[in-house]
Design an enzyme around this catalytic site. Structure first.
Site, mmCIF file in Angstrom:
data_model
loop_
_atom_site.group_PDB
_atom_site.id
_atom_site.type_symbol
_atom_site.label_atom_id
_atom_site.label_comp_id
_atom_site.label_asym_id
_atom_site.label_seq_id
_atom_site.Cartn_x
_atom_site.Cartn_y
_atom_site.Cartn_z
ATOM 1 N N CYS A 73 10.379 9.961 -2.118
ATOM 2 C CA CYS A 73 10.506 9.405 -3.329
ATOM 3 C C CYS A 73 11.763 9.453 -4.190
ATOM 4 C CB CYS A 73 9.392 10.115 -4.432
ATOM 5 S SG CYS A 73 9.045 11.746 -4.079
ATOM 6 N N ARG A 84 10.399 19.667 6.878
ATOM 7 C CA ARG A 84 9.786 20.594 5.681
ATOM 8 C C ARG A 84 9.910 21.904 6.587
ATOM 9 N NH1 ARG A 84 4.905 17.496 2.699
ATOM 10 N NH2 ARG A 84 6.178 15.731 1.792
ATOM 11 N N GLN A 105 5.729 9.496 7.625
ATOM 12 C CA GLN A 105 4.550 9.041 6.690
ATOM 13 C C GLN A 105 4.522 7.719 6.599
ATOM 14 O OE1 GLN A 105 5.273 11.507 3.194
ATOM 15 N NE2 GLN A 105 3.520 12.782 3.676
ATOM 16 N N ASP A 115 4.763 5.939 3.995
ATOM 17 C CA ASP A 115 4.830 6.524 2.529
ATOM 18 C C ASP A 115 5.398 5.480 1.895
ATOM 19 O OD1 ASP A 115 5.480 8.157 0.502
ATOM 20 O OD2 ASP A 115 7.457 8.990 1.163
ATOM 21 N N HIS A 125 6.145 3.748 -2.455
ATOM 22 C CA HIS A 125 6.097 4.011 -3.849
ATOM 23 C C HIS A 125 5.980 2.703 -4.465
ATOM 24 C CE1 HIS A 125 7.852 7.587 -1.933
ATOM 25 N NE2 HIS A 125 6.983 8.133 -3.029
ATOM 26 N N LYS A 163 -3.061 13.664 -9.014
ATOM 27 C CA LYS A 163 -3.040 12.780 -8.049
ATOM 28 C C LYS A 163 -4.595 12.640 -7.465
ATOM 29 C CE LYS A 163 -2.430 17.080 -5.188
ATOM 30 N NZ LYS A 163 -2.128 17.606 -3.770
ATOM 31 N N HIS A 199 2.774 7.204 -6.529
ATOM 32 C CA HIS A 199 3.141 7.581 -4.766
ATOM 33 C C HIS A 199 1.759 7.407 -4.126
ATOM 34 C CE1 HIS A 199 6.499 10.341 -6.065
ATOM 35 N NE2 HIS A 199 5.960 10.339 -7.367
#
Length: 721
Positions: free
Chosen positions: A411, A440, A458, A460, A462, A541, A588
């Site tokens: 992000c 991570r 991911q 992922d 946005h 979320k 997100h």
């Protein structure tokens, strides 16, 4: 549950004890015979005789304080109260006397017996704790999520009592968790082993048989420090975590522990339980702190549920993605790169098919794919707020007197992309998608196959949009999620996770964001639940929990609304008003979540019987004799050139039947047998891994059908060929 078990089988062909006095417990512990695990081969664990002195000291103080508490309650004036049930019925009661259990028993004894815990004006409440004023009362059973939570929490206390009585260690935390509960213990005289389990279970059986009451008592900080003076870890909790003048402890039998509660009425309510595993851990997850012993367990209100659970555990073991990944040569892990998966060619095929599937949907749904760096100066993370909240989970290093870190999420990089030039309202919504590699720093003890890794990707994305576009974009996210999960055959549940204790930004922004998500959930038409305090530190979320073939829950998808990052990065767009700039809102979202985790879930969900479109072994060609090997190779090459995972079995040492059987065991979706007739006609004889025979087909017909089955993501491709 029974239906699930039957389906999987086809696939696989008393007396109540109130508070006992100190003298009573002293006699019990002094005269107690060592039993349990000591009677089992291979174990030396026995119940301690006598019990540790701190148990007796604790009971003495509790008895003194509880007697004073009872006298205090007896002095309270009683008054009539009204108890309102969920159906609107009102029951008359008396303050400081009427209990939820008595109300339940007034309705029916069966209801009272099956109720685990009460909810009083929205707060979980012990069934035997007197009501204090007018009340809206709900009675929760084990099949309610909160009822199960309380039930497992109570069983954790039973396990804690058994651990004190067998090891004499210092208990730490003992919470219910998904799939059971655990208790941590500091024990410097050795370690827990699997051979200890029967001894612990035997003590727990005696605890259940005694029907020990769970008794709540409110204590001051000074009293708590005196009660737990023997336990350094409890003293830390009291001094560092408790910021109120008083807090509560709960007692069952000789165990007294810090606890907010509530609990079941007595230990006899727990009819079935088992110690399931143990591990080493660190105090509060800090690798620099003391090492602790953690013991896990599971429990149910009846033996039938335990039997069903054990069957599903056996089935889950057969489906373990680590086992199937090894057997099917999909992936492996190596100690030289812990938490980072090595995907072999067939595993990489699955990985790529999943990402291609999502990328194809991205194009249809107006997402633009981008590529961003893996390494950033930590100034980026300081701006985003991640460094203050997440630094310990990041891999960081120094370079040319600057500190850098591997990105754990995409992000902030996408915020830099948005800010790269002046943006217009005409560009919004701007949907940026990124399959960038993330890292991570998960603790080594938490790593678990593909479900908990250090290196992952991911799906992922946005979405930067105007506030008035939030709800339409949210509906687009729900539609995307429903489509993908429909392909996989997953059902799902939705929860709205709201502002946590530690958060960024203004309350007004949070309230606005939570209201927007709530409206979007209502508009989606799906049922949803509130999950207070579990949002991300930068915004609320929507957590999406999917359920697999064994009805296990997995959290993969997420949709988060973020007013904070656009503000922290000072993101702006020119509006349709002259010389006016506005701030976008950021959404997100991910559907697969971690691709690695999704592969683990899919592996176990299908038990290695991959759907055709994802399968790493879509077809194998088998010649009936050596002279047909060249034709078999030719057929395999045509399938391969068309993009399918195809092999050929030319092993002269096996019979035709053996080759077919090997192919079925290896889970090839289609088995193409070729003989002289097929060579002359340019055909193959098609059968499936489940031995369904489709007969002779031309190669072009096979390719046409394969293309249709792959593009439509057919779940039953072998049947519908």
């Amino acid at each position: 549950m029974t239906l699930i078990i039957n389906f999987l089988k086809v696939l696989n062909a008393g007396r109540r004890i109130s508070t006992l006095s100190l003298s009573t417990f002293t006699k019990m512990s002094a005269g107690k015979k060592s039993k349990g695990k000591g009677d089992s081969a291979g174990s030396s664990l026995k119940e301690l005789n006598p019990w540790p002195q701190y148990i007796h000291d604790r009971i003495a103080l509790f008895d003194e304080l509880h007697a004073a508490y009872k006298d205090k309650v007896a002095s309270y004036s009683r008054s009539p109260i009204k108890v309102t049930l969920p159906d609107g019925k009102v029951v008359e009661g008396t303050s400081w006397e009427t209990t939820p259990y008595e109300v339940a028993r007034g309705i029916s004894q069966g209801l009272a017996d099956n109720t685990v815990v009460a909810k009083v004006n929205g707060v979980l409440w012990d069934l035997d704790r007197p009501l204090e004023a007018d009340t809206e009362l709900k009675l929760l059973k084990f099949d309610d999520e909160e009822g199960e939570y309380v039930f497992r929490h109570s069983t954790a206390h039973m396990l804690g009592e058994a651990m004190e009585r067998c090891y004499g260690g210092c208990l730490c935390y003992g919470p219910p968790v998904e799939g059971g509960f655990y208790y941590d213990m500091f024990y410097d005289k050795g370690s827990v082993s699997q051979t200890d389990y029967p001894a612990l279970e035997n003590v727990m059986k005696s605890i259940a048989k005694e029907k020990q009451e769970f008794i709540r008592l409110e204590m001051t900080k000074a009293e708590l420090l005196k009660m737990f003076e023997y336990n350094e870890f409890k003293k830390r909790i009291i001094n560092e975590r408790i910021d109120t003048p008083t807090t509560t402890v709960y007692r069952c039998g000789p165990l007294i522990d810090l606890c907010r509660g509530p609990h079941v009425r007595h230990t006899g309510k727990v009819k079935a339980f088992a110690v399931t595993k143990n591990s080493a851990t660190y105090w509060e997850g800090n690798s620099e702190a003391e090492s602790l012993q953690r013991i896990y367990g599971i429990s149910f209100p009846d033996a039938k549920q335990m039997k069903e659970w054990k069957y599903l555990q056996e089935e889950a073991a057969k489906r373990d993605h680590r086992k199937i990944g090894r057997e099917q040569e999909l992936f492996f892990f190596h100690e030289l790169s812990p938490g980072s998966c090595f995907f072999l060619p067939r595993g990489a095929h699955i990985y790529n098919k999943l990402t291609e599937f999502i990328k194809k949907e991205y194009r249809k749904r107006g997402f633009q794919e981008v590529l961003t760096p893996n390494i950033y100066n930590t100034k980026l993370w300081e701006t985003s707020g991640h460094w203050q909240h997440y630094a310990e989970n990041m891999f960081s290093f120094d370079c040319e007197k600057q500190k850098y870190a591997l990105k754990p999420m995409n992000c902030p990089g996408h915020c830099l992309m948005f800010a790269n030039r002046v943006r217009s309202w005409r560009e919004l919504p701007l949907r940026l998608a990124d399959f960038g590699v993330l890292h991570r720093n998960e603790l080594s003890g938490t790593l678990h196959g593909l479900t908990r890794v250090r290196r992952f990707q991911q799906d992922d994305a946005h979405i930067f949009c105007m506030p008035e576009q939030i709800e339409s974009e949210m509906q687009g996210c729900f539609d995307f999620m429903e489509f993908v999960y429909g392909i996989f055959g997953f059902t799902f549940k939705l929860k709205l996770s709201t502002r946590p204790e530690k958060y960024l930004g203004d309350i007004e922004d949070w309230n606005k964001a939570e209201e927007s998500l709530s409206n979007s959930l209502n508009a989606s038409g799906h049922p949803w639940e509130l999950n207070p305090g579990d949002g991300a530190f930068y915004g609320p979320k929507i957590d999406i929990t999917i359920h697999d073939a064994l009805k296990r829950a997995h959290q993969c998808a997420t949709i988060q609304l973020d007013f904070q990052l656009p503000s922290r990065f000072n993101l702006q767009y020119s509006s349709d008003e002259v010389a006016v700039t506005k701030r976008p809102v950021m959404i997100h979202r991910a559907v697969l979540g971690s691709v690695e985790r999704m592969i683990a879930i899919l592996t176990e969900n299908c038990a290695g019987k991959w759907p055709f479109w994802l399968s790493p072994r879509q077809a194998i060609v088998i010649p009936i004799a050596a002279p047909l090997n060249d034709y078999a190779e030719e057929v395999k090459d045509k399938l391969h050139d068309a993009g399918y995972m195809a092999d050929v079995d030319l092993d002269a040492g096996n019979t035709l039947n053996k080759k077919v059987r090997n192919a079925q065991i290896a889970q090839y979706n289609f088995i193409l047998v070729v003989g002289e007739n097929e060579r002359q006609a340019g055909t193959v004889n098609v059968r499936t891994r489940d031995n369904k025979v489709h007969g002779e087909r031309s190669i072009d017909d096979v390719l046409t059908r394969f293309k249709h089955l792959a593009e439509t993501h057919e779940k039953d491709a072998e049947e519908k060929f």
